[in-house]
Design an enzyme around this catalytic site. Structure first.
Site, PDB file in Angstrom:
ATOM      1  N   TRP A 151       0.817  -1.219   0.000  1.00 20.82           N
ATOM      2  CA  TRP A 151       0.000   0.000   0.000  1.00 20.82           C
ATOM      3  C   TRP A 151       0.853   1.272   0.000  1.00 20.82           C
ATOM      4  O   TRP A 151       0.327   2.359  -0.161  1.00 20.82           O
ATOM      5  CB  TRP A 151      -0.914   0.008   1.244  1.00 20.82           C
ATOM      6  CG  TRP A 151      -0.155  -0.324   2.496  1.00 20.82           C
ATOM      7  CD1 TRP A 151      -0.089  -1.565   3.089  1.00 20.82           C
ATOM      8  CD2 TRP A 151       0.685   0.538   3.278  1.00 20.82           C
ATOM      9  NE1 TRP A 151       0.751  -1.517   4.181  1.00 20.82           N
ATOM     10  CE2 TRP A 151       1.232  -0.241   4.323  1.00 20.82           C
ATOM     11  CE3 TRP A 151       1.031   1.887   3.197  1.00 20.82           C
ATOM     12  CZ2 TRP A 151       2.098   0.282   5.275  1.00 20.82           C
ATOM     13  CZ3 TRP A 151       1.902   2.407   4.140  1.00 20.82           C
ATOM     14  CH2 TRP A 151       2.419   1.610   5.162  1.00 20.82           C
ATOM     15  N   ASN A 152       2.165   1.166   0.216  1.00 21.65           N
ATOM     16  CA  ASN A 152       2.906   2.418   0.492  1.00 21.65           C
ATOM     17  C   ASN A 152       3.185   3.258  -0.761  1.00 21.65           C
ATOM     18  O   ASN A 152       3.240   4.471  -0.679  1.00 21.65           O
ATOM     19  CB  ASN A 152       4.171   2.167   1.325  1.00 21.65           C
ATOM     20  CG  ASN A 152       5.169   1.269   0.657  1.00 21.65           C
ATOM     21  OD1 ASN A 152       4.841   0.540  -0.275  1.00 21.65           O
ATOM     22  ND2 ASN A 152       6.397   1.300   1.128  1.00 21.65           N
ATOM     23  N   LYS A 175      -2.729  -8.087  -7.943  1.00 19.61           N
ATOM     24  CA  LYS A 175      -3.467  -7.963  -6.672  1.00 19.61           C
ATOM     25  C   LYS A 175      -2.955  -6.736  -5.921  1.00 19.61           C
ATOM     26  O   LYS A 175      -1.826  -6.741  -5.425  1.00 19.61           O
ATOM     27  CB  LYS A 175      -3.279  -9.193  -5.791  1.00 19.61           C
ATOM     28  CG  LYS A 175      -4.162  -9.123  -4.535  1.00 19.61           C
ATOM     29  CD  LYS A 175      -3.733 -10.060  -3.432  1.00 19.61           C
ATOM     30  CE  LYS A 175      -2.990  -9.390  -2.306  1.00 19.61           C
ATOM     31  NZ  LYS A 175      -3.672  -8.290  -1.632  1.00 19.61           N
ATOM     32  N   PRO A 176      -3.789  -5.692  -5.809  1.00 16.84           N
ATOM     33  CA  PRO A 176      -3.352  -4.538  -5.011  1.00 16.84           C
ATOM     34  C   PRO A 176      -3.539  -4.831  -3.526  1.00 16.84           C
ATOM     35  O   PRO A 176      -4.198  -5.800  -3.150  1.00 16.84           O
ATOM     36  CB  PRO A 176      -4.305  -3.428  -5.462  1.00 16.84           C
ATOM     37  CG  PRO A 176      -5.534  -4.128  -5.940  1.00 16.84           C
ATOM     38  CD  PRO A 176      -5.122  -5.504  -6.402  1.00 16.84           C
ATOM     39  N   ALA A 177      -2.955  -3.993  -2.682  1.00 15.03           N
ATOM     40  CA  ALA A 177      -3.150  -4.128  -1.231  1.00 15.03           C
ATOM     41  C   ALA A 177      -4.573  -3.692  -0.876  1.00 15.03           C
ATOM     42  O   ALA A 177      -5.137  -2.803  -1.525  1.00 15.03           O
ATOM     43  CB  ALA A 177      -2.125  -3.276  -0.498  1.00 15.03           C
ATOM     44  N   GLY A 228       6.584  -6.444  -0.811  1.00 18.47           N
ATOM     45  CA  GLY A 228       5.932  -6.400   0.494  1.00 18.47           C
ATOM     46  C   GLY A 228       6.908  -6.818   1.572  1.00 18.47           C
ATOM     47  O   GLY A 228       8.129  -6.692   1.403  1.00 18.47           O
ATOM     48  N   SER A 229       6.371  -7.362   2.640  1.00 18.18           N
ATOM     49  CA  SER A 229       7.209  -7.656   3.804  1.00 18.18           C
ATOM     50  C   SER A 229       8.040  -8.915   3.603  1.00 18.18           C
ATOM     51  O   SER A 229       7.689  -9.800   2.812  1.00 18.18           O
ATOM     52  CB  SER A 229       6.313  -7.832   5.033  1.00 18.18           C
ATOM     53  OG  SER A 229       5.446  -8.926   4.810  1.00 18.18           O
ATOM     54  N   GLU A 250      10.711  -8.188  -3.723  1.00 12.42           N
ATOM     55  CA  GLU A 250      11.187  -6.892  -3.212  1.00 12.42           C
ATOM     56  C   GLU A 250      10.657  -6.773  -1.794  1.00 12.42           C
ATOM     57  O   GLU A 250       9.473  -6.491  -1.593  1.00 12.42           O
ATOM     58  CB  GLU A 250      10.648  -5.753  -4.080  1.00 12.42           C
ATOM     59  CG  GLU A 250      11.164  -5.753  -5.498  1.00 12.42           C
ATOM     60  CD  GLU A 250      12.626  -5.355  -5.583  1.00 12.42           C
ATOM     61  OE1 GLU A 250      13.146  -4.732  -4.636  1.00 12.42           O
ATOM     62  OE2 GLU A 250      13.256  -5.688  -6.597  1.00 12.42           O
ATOM     63  N   LEU A 251      11.508  -7.007  -0.816  1.00 12.51           N
ATOM     64  CA  LEU A 251      11.023  -7.163   0.561  1.00 12.51           C
ATOM     65  C   LEU A 251      11.425  -5.984   1.443  1.00 12.51           C
ATOM     66  O   LEU A 251      11.746  -4.919   0.946  1.00 12.51           O
ATOM     67  CB  LEU A 251      11.537  -8.496   1.107  1.00 12.51           C
ATOM     68  CG  LEU A 251      11.227  -9.708   0.206  1.00 12.51           C
ATOM     69  CD1 LEU A 251      11.794 -10.990   0.791  1.00 12.51           C
ATOM     70  CD2 LEU A 251       9.741  -9.835  -0.058  1.00 12.51           C
ATOM     71  N   CYS A 284      10.373   1.530   1.943  1.00  9.84           N
ATOM     72  CA  CYS A 284      11.321   0.421   2.158  1.00  9.84           C
ATOM     73  C   CYS A 284      12.760   0.919   2.195  1.00  9.84           C
ATOM     74  O   CYS A 284      13.618   0.262   2.758  1.00  9.84           O
ATOM     75  CB  CYS A 284      11.133  -0.625   1.067  1.00  9.84           C
ATOM     76  SG  CYS A 284      11.200   0.093  -0.576  1.00  9.84           S
ATOM     77  N   GLU A 381      12.039  -2.588  10.822  1.00  5.78           N
ATOM     78  CA  GLU A 381      11.428  -1.411  10.188  1.00  5.78           C
ATOM     79  C   GLU A 381      10.404  -0.795  11.151  1.00  5.78           C
ATOM     80  O   GLU A 381       9.501  -1.500  11.596  1.00  5.78           O
ATOM     81  CB  GLU A 381      10.660  -1.832   8.937  1.00  5.78           C
ATOM     82  CG  GLU A 381      11.496  -2.288   7.785  1.00  5.78           C
ATOM     83  CD  GLU A 381      10.619  -2.689   6.607  1.00  5.78           C
ATOM     84  OE1 GLU A 381      10.683  -2.026   5.577  1.00  5.78           O
ATOM     85  OE2 GLU A 381       9.878  -3.679   6.717  1.00  5.78           O
TER      86      GLU A 381
END
Ligand code: NAP
Length: 482
Positions: A151-152, A175-177, A228-229, A250-251, A284, A381
């Site tokens: 979502w960021n 798939k969006p957040a 995401g995470s 991409e974490l 991130c 984080e």
């Protein structure tokens, strides 16, 4: 702007599809519901991949120039509607309008850059070991791909995957957040209006476990590209084992920023205010651990605090606002817990430290000094406008402390000494090392993480390569001249 009453339909391979179930979208600046969006089930995801599979051969065989033309049309459409798109991003994510405009501009740039880069998917010719043979390679698209975003940066990070995928010749199921589906649906509307062939894009909000499981198990989904995470990345790695599903990941990140005593203070302060407080710290590559060399510690903290104090906090739609709300209450509670933990371990709150007494999820921009190495905010984080500062003495010491993290996405170093800058570029364990800069990311340079920050690279020619297979062609000739 999206309607706040009727649920927004999903986009499934060129069709708008309504479902019984819907989820609310709230404005983080007011905690009020601003829209509802239809929710896909696993069967919708299956249908999207079936359509993607069907559309794949024609898109793969379309020449790169024509694929680029479609991307250019979409880029033009985004640019034309930049202002309304920016408002949608601010509404669902909370970030200041100026930063949403920047996100749209960067998305347009990604599309235009890959529209061109798709034309440069070169193979190579390889000298043979045996006379009479020819070897060469072709770059071919991997096939339909699943794209999952956070979502960021709700628009840009989806386009950062979709643009190279389309340029390479791959259809995309997205798939969006759940917090930020509106900008992704706007992207679908614009792609539809730009006459992107049906089947090349589906945008399906839905339960993450179900959508993720379908992407992992569906044989027509040839790759998953995820941002995401680290926790969810790990889950996808485990799930990818059975189907040997290729992943780009991409974490999370936990960027160290090192300010040496020979740095330009002005440049370091301006860059780090940007790198830490942009998107309210929910980035991130946010500068999460600021190490300052002892001789300039006091001077740096004073200048940094002065700059942070000047940041205007508020609803992202108000003119001049530079720091918006956090995405939700949980994010705010996590930030407060990190501040309390740092203070319990000896940190000094130099600025801020409290939530704002107003609707929405606002935290005062916060600066912490003397933060212990074992404080949570130095190891995880915080994803909030909290800047922890710690002192160091030697170059060797700070390199060791900066690298003492499982994350390795980005790192920053500030120095006027060229040799030291180059030593930092070598020594810091991160996919991006920014020297005297707070905004290193650009369409044409690779972006991605080492260690627990991910697998693979986005952007640059590497980002295109991520959606292609290398095929070796071997030709044996009959007879040799002479
Ligand atoms: P997240 O919780 O991992 O969620 C990211 C996306 O994954 C969401 O769409 C989420 O949907 C989905 N998801 C969750 N579980 C899933 C599953 N089992 N299968 C498939 N999809 C699943 O991360 P976030 O809180 O949205 O974003 C913040 C994180 O992203 C931070 O760690 C940040 O550092 C990282 N990030 C990394 C980069 C980068 O380029 N390296 C860029 C931006 C952000 P639900 O929300 O519905 O679960």
């Amino acid at each position: 702007m999206p309607s706040s009453t009727a649920p927004r339909a999903l986009y499934l391979a060129g069709q708008w599809v309504s479902t019984e179930a819907s989820w609310p979208v709230t404005n983080p600046a007011s905690a009020e519901r601003v829209a509802t969006v239809c929710v896909a089930d696993r069967n919708h995801v299956k249908q999207a991949f079936a359509a993607a599979k069907q559309s794949f051969p024609a898109w793969r065989d379309t020449c790169a120039r024509e694929r680029g033309n479609v991307l250019m049309r979409l880029a033009d459409a985004l640019e034309r509607e930049a202002e309304s798109l920016s408002n949608v991003i601010t509404l669902e994510n909370g970030k200041p309008l100026a930063q949403s405009r920047g996100e749209v501009a960067m998305s347009v740039d990604h599309l235009r850059w890959y529209a061109e880069e798709g034309k440069r998917a070169y193979g190579r010719v390889i000298p043979p070991q045996v006379a009479g043979k020819r070897h060469f390679t072709l770059k071919v698209p991997i096939g339909p791909v699943g794209v999952i975003g956070p979502w960021n940066f709700p628009l840009m990070l989806l386009i950062r995957k979709a643009a190279p995928a389309w340029a390479a010749g791959c259809p995309v199921v997205m798939k969006p957040a759940p917090q930020t589906p509106l900008s992704a649906l706007e992207l679908a509307r614009l792609a539809h209006e730009a006459q992107m062939p049906a089947g090349l894009l589906s945008v399906l909000l839905g339960p993450a476990e179900d959508v993720g499981a379908e992407m992992l198990e569906n044989p027509h989904c040839r790759k998953i590209s995820f941002t995401g995470s680290t926790a969810v990345g790990r889950h996808l790695i485990a799930g990818a084992a059975e189907g040997i599903k290729p992943l780009s990941l991409e974490l999370g990140g936990h960027a160290a920023a090192v300010v040496f005593d020979d740095a330009s203070l002005k440049q370091a302060v301006a860059s780090l205010v940007m790198a830490k407080f942009r998107n309210a710290g929910q980035s991130c590559i946010a500068a999460n651990r600021i190490y300052v060399q002892r001789p300039i510690m006091q001077e740096f903290v004073a200048a940094f605090v002065e700059a942070v104090r000047a940041l205007k906090v508020g609803d992202g739609r108000e003119p001049g606002v530079e720091v918006g709300p956090l995405i939700d209450e949980r994010a705010l509670q996590k930030a407060e817990a990190h501040i309390a933990d740092a203070v319990a371990k000896g940190a000094h709150v130099v600025l801020g430290g409290h939530k704002l007494q107003r609707p929405g999820h606002f935290l005062e921009p916060t600066v912490l000094a003397n933060v212990a190495a074992d404080a949570l905010c130095m190891n995880e984080e915080t994803f909030a406008p909290v800047a922890p500062i710690s002192v160091f003495d030697t170059e060797a010491e700070v390199v060791e402390r900066a690298n003492a993290s499982n994350y390795g996405l980005a790192a920053y170093a500030f120095t006027q000494n060229l040799s030291r800058a180059l030593r930092m570029a070598d020594a810091l364990e991160a996919g991006t090392v920014a020297i005297n800069d707070g905004v290193p990311t650009t369409s044409q340079a690779p972006f991605g993480g080492m260690k627990h920050s991910g697998w693979g690279r986005e952007l640059g020619s590497e980002g295109l390569d991520a959606f292609m297979e290398t095929k070796h062609i071997c030709v044996a000739m009959e007879g040799l001249v002479g």
